[in-house]
Design a protein around this motif. Structure first.
Motif, PDB file in Angstrom:
ATOM      1  N   ASP A 182       0.868  -1.174   0.000  1.00  0.00           N
ATOM      2  CA  ASP A 182       0.000   0.000   0.000  1.00  0.00           C
ATOM      3  C   ASP A 182       0.904   1.224   0.000  1.00  0.00           C
ATOM      4  O   ASP A 182       1.704   1.415   0.922  1.00  0.00           O
ATOM      5  N   ILE A 183       0.790   2.052  -1.046  1.00  0.00           N
ATOM      6  CA  ILE A 183       1.650   3.220  -1.201  1.00  0.00           C
ATOM      7  C   ILE A 183       0.845   4.485  -0.916  1.00  0.00           C
ATOM      8  O   ILE A 183      -0.195   4.726  -1.539  1.00  0.00           O
ATOM      9  N   PHE A 184       1.335   5.272   0.022  1.00  0.00           N
ATOM     10  CA  PHE A 184       0.736   6.569   0.341  1.00  0.00           C
ATOM     11  C   PHE A 184       1.692   7.623  -0.196  1.00  0.00           C
ATOM     12  O   PHE A 184       2.804   7.779   0.308  1.00  0.00           O
ATOM     13  N   LEU A 197       3.578  -1.217   4.141  1.00  0.00           N
ATOM     14  CA  LEU A 197       3.279   0.198   3.922  1.00  0.00           C
ATOM     15  C   LEU A 197       4.484   0.897   3.320  1.00  0.00           C
ATOM     16  O   LEU A 197       5.610   0.752   3.801  1.00  0.00           O
ATOM     17  N   ILE A 198       4.243   1.650   2.264  1.00  0.00           N
ATOM     18  CA  ILE A 198       5.245   2.531   1.655  1.00  0.00           C
ATOM     19  C   ILE A 198       4.718   3.959   1.754  1.00  0.00           C
ATOM     20  O   ILE A 198       3.579   4.237   1.375  1.00  0.00           O
ATOM     21  N   ILE A 199       5.530   4.862   2.285  1.00  0.00           N
ATOM     22  CA  ILE A 199       5.200   6.285   2.286  1.00  0.00           C
ATOM     23  C   ILE A 199       6.219   6.983   1.392  1.00  0.00           C
ATOM     24  O   ILE A 199       7.424   6.742   1.515  1.00  0.00           O
ATOM     25  N   ALA A 237      10.172   4.456   3.689  1.00  0.00           N
ATOM     26  CA  ALA A 237       9.703   5.811   3.394  1.00  0.00           C
ATOM     27  C   ALA A 237      10.686   6.433   2.416  1.00  0.00           C
ATOM     28  O   ALA A 237      11.904   6.332   2.603  1.00  0.00           O
ATOM     29  N   TYR A 238      10.162   7.073   1.372  1.00  0.00           N
ATOM     30  CA  TYR A 238      10.988   7.669   0.322  1.00  0.00           C
ATOM     31  C   TYR A 238      10.833   9.188   0.360  1.00  0.00           C
ATOM     32  O   TYR A 238       9.761   9.719   0.065  1.00  0.00           O
TER      33      TYR A 238
END
Length: 344
Positions: A70-72, A171-173, A201-202
């Motif tokens: 899931d990318i936010f 989770l990816i932010i 996180a990026y």
């Protein structure tokens, strides 16, 4: 409304928006402050977004196998100061304005989703990002004050997203420029339970400082290609003399081409050399002019190549999101992973 019906509504709405080519859009520092405390009392504050409204999101579900992340994603800055019909100046994007949402979608979100969403579920909220004028002051206090409202919106969006998503998924932010700033603040906002769900996180085209890391144990610099729960941060310049303090004076950096934190050069697209400066914590590129990014008000793209950050390394980022999500699953879902491996 059930989670399934909520997500179905968002995804169906997002599909309509994409087909039509338009969009209708703890403690995080500043999230609990009064967002209307502005130095200019005559300024206009746009109406706050309602994140239960699908219009406030771009959502793409491209995870047909159910094994992605899931990318936010948090969009950068696309608005300049503007004036209302009654003469008040506004320092923020208006998420209820179709033109403002359209610029965010067409100029960035749609293009980032093109490489981040395949195999994943992609969520990008529209928010009242502060205008470019705040950045051009190059004053940290001004920027901090102006972005309180913006960070409050994104914290609210993230909490809504987190309350409705399947938290057994990695989770990816991620965020670019102003979006990168907000990612840093989101890492301060999330609790330990949410942090445990974080594959990575990026922070693209913004800085992470020693002060940020001292304030927040959730900000842990990436050391390689596969570590999880880490923060990936980089900024790109033609020469270290072009570092912009308010944006790229970072205390951490990793090379997204070879995933090293030393000065080992990497080759991108056969002709571009990307070398990390361990002293200045930026990427120095040669063999690439960045000429497609015109200088902006003698502030951006004038030796730095700020506008390239989400695009130049897009193939590397897409691959790495998959790698870190898979590594997270191995650590957090070993039984499921073993079953999947036997099935293949």
């Amino acid at each position: 409304m059930t989670l399934r019906s909520f997500l179905r509504q968002l995804w169906m709405f997002a599909a309509i928006l994409i087909i039509s080519g338009t969009t209708s859009f703890a403690s995080c520092s500043g999230c609990n402050d009064n967002p209307c405390e502005q130095s200019d009392q005559a300024s206009f504050i746009p109406k706050a977004p309602d994140y239960a409204d699908p219009t406030m999101w771009t959502v793409i579900d491209d995870d047909s196998e159910g094994i992605g992340a899931d990318i936010f994603y948090v969009v950068s800055t696309w608005e300049e100061d503007w004036t209302t019909e009654d003469g008040r100046i506004c320092h923020y994007a208006d998420v209820w304005n179709p033109e403002h949402r359209g610029r965010m979608f067409d100029l960035e979100i749609k293009k980032v989703a093109a490489y981040m969403s395949p195999g994943n579920r992609f969520f990008a909220p529209y928010y009242r990002h502060t205008t470019i004028e705040a950045w051009m002051t190059q004053n940290e206090d001004t920027l901090r004050n102006r972005t309180r409202l913006s960070m409050g919106d994104v914290c609210a969006a993230f909490d809504h997203f987190q309350a409705h998503r399947d938290t057994s998924r990695p989770l990816i932010i991620a965020g670019f420029s102003q979006g990168g700033l907000v990612v840093v603040e989101l890492l301060k906002h999330i609790d330990d339970e949410t942090y445990n769900q974080l594959a990575a996180a990026y922070v693209l085209g913004y800085k992470v400082t020693k002060a940020d890391m001292a304030q927040c144990s959730h900000i842990r610099p990436a050391e390689g290609e596969t570590d999880t729960g880490v923060t990936i941060c980089y900024n790109t310049v033609k020469d270290v003399k072009y570092v912009i303090p308010v944006i790229s004076a970072s205390d951490i950096c990793i090379n997204p081409v070879n995933w090293r934190t030393d000065a080992t050069p990497a080759t991108l697209h056969d002709t571009i050399t990307v070398t990390l400066s361990p002293q200045h914590h930026v990427l120095v590129v040669s063999g690439y002019s960045g000429s497609e990014y015109a200088p902006y008000r003698a502030f951006l793209n004038v030796g730095d190549i700020h506008s390239c950050e989400p695009w130049l390394y897009s193939e590397c980022l897409a691959k790495n999101i998959k790698v870190r999500a898979e590594e997270w699953r191995k650590l957090h879902q070993p039984t499921v992973t073993r079953i999947q491996e036997r099935g293949t």
